[in-house]
Design a protein around this motif. Structure first.
Motif, mmCIF file in Angstrom:
data_model
loop_
_atom_site.group_PDB
_atom_site.id
_atom_site.type_symbol
_atom_site.label_atom_id
_atom_site.label_comp_id
_atom_site.label_asym_id
_atom_site.label_seq_id
_atom_site.Cartn_x
_atom_site.Cartn_y
_atom_site.Cartn_z
ATOM 1 N N TYR A 70 0.848 -1.292 0.122
ATOM 2 C CA TYR A 70 0.109 0.110 -0.119
ATOM 3 C C TYR A 70 0.822 1.085 0.100
ATOM 4 C CZ TYR A 70 -3.004 3.724 1.818
ATOM 5 O OH TYR A 70 -3.712 4.836 1.946
ATOM 6 N N ALA A 71 2.046 1.292 0.770
ATOM 7 C CA ALA A 71 2.790 2.341 0.883
ATOM 8 C C ALA A 71 3.816 2.657 -0.592
ATOM 9 C CB ALA A 71 3.559 2.377 1.989
ATOM 10 N N ASP B 297 -3.145 1.526 -6.232
ATOM 11 C CA ASP B 297 -3.596 0.428 -6.151
ATOM 12 C C ASP B 297 -4.790 0.184 -5.131
ATOM 13 O OD1 ASP B 297 -2.143 -0.234 -8.572
ATOM 14 O OD2 ASP B 297 -0.776 -1.265 -7.502
ATOM 15 N N TYR B 298 -5.021 0.966 -4.384
ATOM 16 C CA TYR B 298 -5.902 0.755 -3.078
ATOM 17 C C TYR B 298 -6.732 1.913 -2.842
ATOM 18 C CZ TYR B 298 -2.687 -2.991 -1.841
ATOM 19 O OH TYR B 298 -1.905 -4.111 -1.816
ATOM 20 N N VAL B 299 -8.092 1.526 -2.246
ATOM 21 C CA VAL B 299 -8.814 2.630 -1.842
ATOM 22 C C VAL B 299 -9.078 2.290 -0.410
ATOM 23 C CG1 VAL B 299 -11.257 3.253 -1.938
ATOM 24 C CG2 VAL B 299 -10.093 2.790 -4.264
ATOM 25 N N PHE B 300 -9.112 3.351 0.427
ATOM 26 C CA PHE B 300 -9.252 3.372 1.732
ATOM 27 C C PHE B 300 -11.079 3.133 1.824
ATOM 28 C CE2 PHE B 300 -9.849 5.271 6.150
ATOM 29 C CZ PHE B 300 -8.865 4.653 6.516
ATOM 30 N N THR C 56 -9.886 -6.091 0.756
ATOM 31 C CA THR C 56 -11.002 -6.880 -0.047
ATOM 32 C C THR C 56 -10.675 -6.504 -1.342
ATOM 33 O OG1 THR C 56 -13.016 -8.036 -0.408
ATOM 34 C CG2 THR C 56 -12.938 -5.633 -0.083
ATOM 35 N N ALA C 57 -11.314 -7.204 -2.323
ATOM 36 C CA ALA C 57 -11.063 -6.866 -3.744
ATOM 37 C C ALA C 57 -12.619 -7.463 -4.558
ATOM 38 C CB ALA C 57 -9.931 -7.513 -4.491
ATOM 39 N N ASP C 58 -12.892 -6.699 -5.549
ATOM 40 C CA ASP C 58 -14.255 -7.259 -6.259
ATOM 41 C C ASP C 58 -14.107 -8.630 -6.767
ATOM 42 O OD1 ASP C 58 -15.357 -4.622 -5.852
ATOM 43 O OD2 ASP C 58 -14.415 -4.041 -7.614
ATOM 44 N N TRP C 59 -12.923 -9.206 -6.878
ATOM 45 C CA TRP C 59 -12.980 -10.519 -7.410
ATOM 46 C C TRP C 59 -12.425 -11.790 -6.508
ATOM 47 C CZ3 TRP C 59 -7.751 -11.959 -6.603
ATOM 48 C CH2 TRP C 59 -6.716 -10.810 -6.489
ATOM 49 N N THR C 60 -12.615 -11.485 -5.089
ATOM 50 C CA THR C 60 -12.063 -12.336 -4.204
ATOM 51 C C THR C 60 -13.274 -13.140 -3.424
ATOM 52 O OG1 THR C 60 -12.117 -10.675 -2.282
ATOM 53 C CG2 THR C 60 -10.061 -11.209 -3.577
ATOM 54 N N ALA C 61 -12.870 -14.311 -2.879
ATOM 55 C CA ALA C 61 -14.237 -14.850 -2.241
ATOM 56 C C ALA C 61 -14.741 -14.291 -1.064
ATOM 57 C CB ALA C 61 -13.787 -16.264 -1.751
ATOM 58 N N PHE C 62 -13.803 -13.486 -0.340
ATOM 59 C CA PHE C 62 -14.395 -12.617 0.669
ATOM 60 C C PHE C 62 -14.760 -11.271 0.443
ATOM 61 C CE2 PHE C 62 -12.688 -15.107 4.550
ATOM 62 C CZ PHE C 62 -13.624 -16.291 4.302
ATOM 63 N N SER D 187 -6.160 -3.016 -7.927
ATOM 64 C CA SER D 187 -5.255 -3.442 -9.040
ATOM 65 C C SER D 187 -5.571 -4.576 -9.906
ATOM 66 C CB SER D 187 -3.656 -3.649 -8.094
ATOM 67 O OG SER D 187 -3.900 -4.857 -7.449
ATOM 68 N N ASP D 188 -4.940 -4.481 -11.039
ATOM 69 C CA ASP D 188 -5.045 -5.773 -12.047
ATOM 70 C C ASP D 188 -4.520 -6.957 -11.382
ATOM 71 O OD1 ASP D 188 -5.420 -7.412 -13.784
ATOM 72 O OD2 ASP D 188 -4.086 -6.519 -15.405
ATOM 73 N N PRO D 189 -5.182 -7.988 -10.769
ATOM 74 C CA PRO D 189 -4.410 -9.100 -10.155
ATOM 75 C C PRO D 189 -3.569 -9.794 -11.251
ATOM 76 C CG PRO D 189 -6.829 -9.491 -10.842
ATOM 77 C CD PRO D 189 -6.753 -8.238 -10.973
#
Length: 328
Positions: free
Chosen positions: A129-130, A135-138, A250-256, A266-268
């Motif tokens: 993240y740093a 690539d991240y949204v808070f 989390t991400a839009d494409w993960t199980a959780f 980011s693009d996984p």
């Protein structure tokens, strides 16, 4: 020695088949609330596409993330409870014998690996993240996050415990006493563990290459279990991996899909090496090396590839009589 703990209970091959079926029944029964939720959503006028009911990613987007997380985790809770019931009443095996070859469960081992991997994996995410904040949204919102904490702390360890007790415990011991070789259950349970995740949305996003991570993780946890003669380390590692991830990112494409602190945008596929190959071929071997020094593991060949040695028949008979007395 760990696999031979199965001899402390009734270990006929058919009992493991029946026990597996019982655990699966538990999963299906505890999946009913999700089905009822979908039904009510449909009755209330929600837009449900029947053609996508087998789409895991679609189903996960039907409900508010915290509600959805409960629906996702409940089947694992059911499977865990039913599996423990099968071990107790079908096999008459003590829970300690399913967990470890030690006289009692070593919870210190659990907490050592739990905090080690939790802190390390979280640190890697924060470093990323740093280095790449774009690539991240808070994603932090206090109230939903606190609810997430309660749900995750209560249910995620049950989910991971079910998987560990089923694959590294129940099936590892069952297949081991049937085949009499340690490497066979190690390979089979690792492969099946990986294939169990084939319906995860990560597979659709990254493709079959992600199976290297899932199967590799299963192999890593299996080696850890056999070398340490118990499930304590794999239970702690798996719980930390899923719990810290659910809370942190989390991400839009993960199980959780959770109200985590960060959301990965980011693009996984651009991070295949870091997310798939780095853990399996670099980090996991290093962790095994560290643990081997910490817990003084020896006889790698014997513990991973040796034969499963049954105790003397007289010892087995005595153990069975003790178990029968304990159930009267």
């Amino acid at each position: 020695m760990y696999i031979a703990q199965a001899y402390k209970g009734l270990h006929d091959w058919w009992r493991y088949v029946v026990g597996l079926i019982i655990a699966i029944i538990g999963v299906f029964i505890f999946s009913i609330p999700h089905g009822i939720g979908v039904m009510f959503k449909t009755m209330q006028g929600g837009t449900i596409d029947p053609s996508k009911m087998n789409d895991t990613a679609y189903l996960m987007g039907l409900f508010e993330p915290n509600v959805n997380l409960v629906f996702i985790l409940l089947p694992f809770v059911g499977g865990f409870l039913f599996l423990l019931g099968a071990v107790k009443w079908l096999h008459k095996q003590p829970l300690t014998a399913l967990t470890t070859a030690r006289p009692k469960i070593d919870w210190k081992r659990f907490w050592v690996i739990f905090f080690f991997w939790g802190i390390l994996s979280s640190s890697l995410i924060l470093i990323d993240y740093a280095m790449s904040p774009e690539d991240y949204v808070f994603n932090f919102k206090l109230q939903p996050f606190l609810i997430l904490c309660v749900i995750a702390i209560l249910l995620v360890p049950l989910q991971t415990s079910f998987e560990e007790y089923l694959f590294r415990g129940y099936l590892m011991q069952g297949i081991g006493v049937v085949t009499r070789y340690k490497w066979i259950p190690l390979v089979i349970t690792s492969a099946v563990f990986g294939l169990m995740h084939i319906a995860n949305p990560e597979v659709d996003k990254l493709g079959p290459i992600i199976m290297v991570y899932y199967i590799g993780t299963g192999l890593f946890l299996g080696i850890m279990t056999l070398m340490d003669e118990g499930l304590e380390l794999s239970l702690g590692f798996h719980a930390a991996n899923n719990l810290f991830t659910a809370l942190l990112v989390t991400a839009d494409w993960t199980a959780f899909q959770t109200h985590s602190i960060f959301k990965d945008m980011s693009d996984p596929q651009a991070a295949e090496f870091m997310d798939i190959f780095m853990p399996v071929f670099v980090m996991f071997p290093i962790i095994l090396f560290i643990l081997s020094k910490l817990y003084k593991w020896t006889d790698w060949k014997g513990k991973l590839f040796g034969k499963v040695i049954a105790p003397p028949l007289e010892d087995v008979r005595i153990l069975e009589e003790i178990n029968e007395i304990g159930t009267e």
